[in-house]
Design an enzyme around this catalytic site. Sequence first.
Site, PDB file in Angstrom:
ATOM      1  N   ILE A  21       0.853  -1.190   0.000  1.00  5.16           N
ATOM      2  CA  ILE A  21       0.000   0.000   0.000  1.00  5.16           C
ATOM      3  C   ILE A  21       0.890   1.241   0.000  1.00  5.16           C
ATOM      4  O   ILE A  21       1.904   1.293   0.698  1.00  5.16           O
ATOM      5  CB  ILE A  21      -0.931  -0.007   1.235  1.00  5.16           C
ATOM      6  N   HIS A  22       0.488   2.237  -0.775  1.00  2.57           N
ATOM      7  CA  HIS A  22       1.305   3.453  -0.893  1.00  2.57           C
ATOM      8  C   HIS A  22       0.429   4.691  -0.897  1.00  2.57           C
ATOM      9  O   HIS A  22      -0.768   4.629  -1.167  1.00  2.57           O
ATOM     10  CB  HIS A  22       2.163   3.395  -2.166  1.00  2.57           C
TER      11      HIS A  22
END
Length: 123
Positions: free
Chosen positions: A42-43
């Site tokens: 996740i970013h």
Amino acid sequence: MTVIYQTTITRIGASAIDALSDQMLITFREGAPADLEEYCFIHCHGELKGALHPGLQFSLGQHRYPVTAVGSVAEDNLRELGHVTLRFDGLNEAEFPGTVHVAGPVPDDIAPGSVLKFESVKE
């Protein structure tokens, strides 16, 4: 080099590391559905400032990889969802529409805070 896309990994789903053994890294922006988040890196979603295409350089932390193939929907998925499936197999033709292929070994030191980028190697 011109940065086409840059973001920072903020969380790693419980099963995301498992995909690395299949030479695959799956990303999704923050806010991904929980059932997907488990399998993703996740970013914090960055802005895509150009086209994804073979010949770009992909980097993750200190690792650098040439992009060898880009699937037909990979660019749209990255722009809209922050989602891309990276394959570390160097194929010259995309196996699936959402896949970006790069040449080189799978990184083994991905952690929250790692910076992910696509860059043009020509000015």
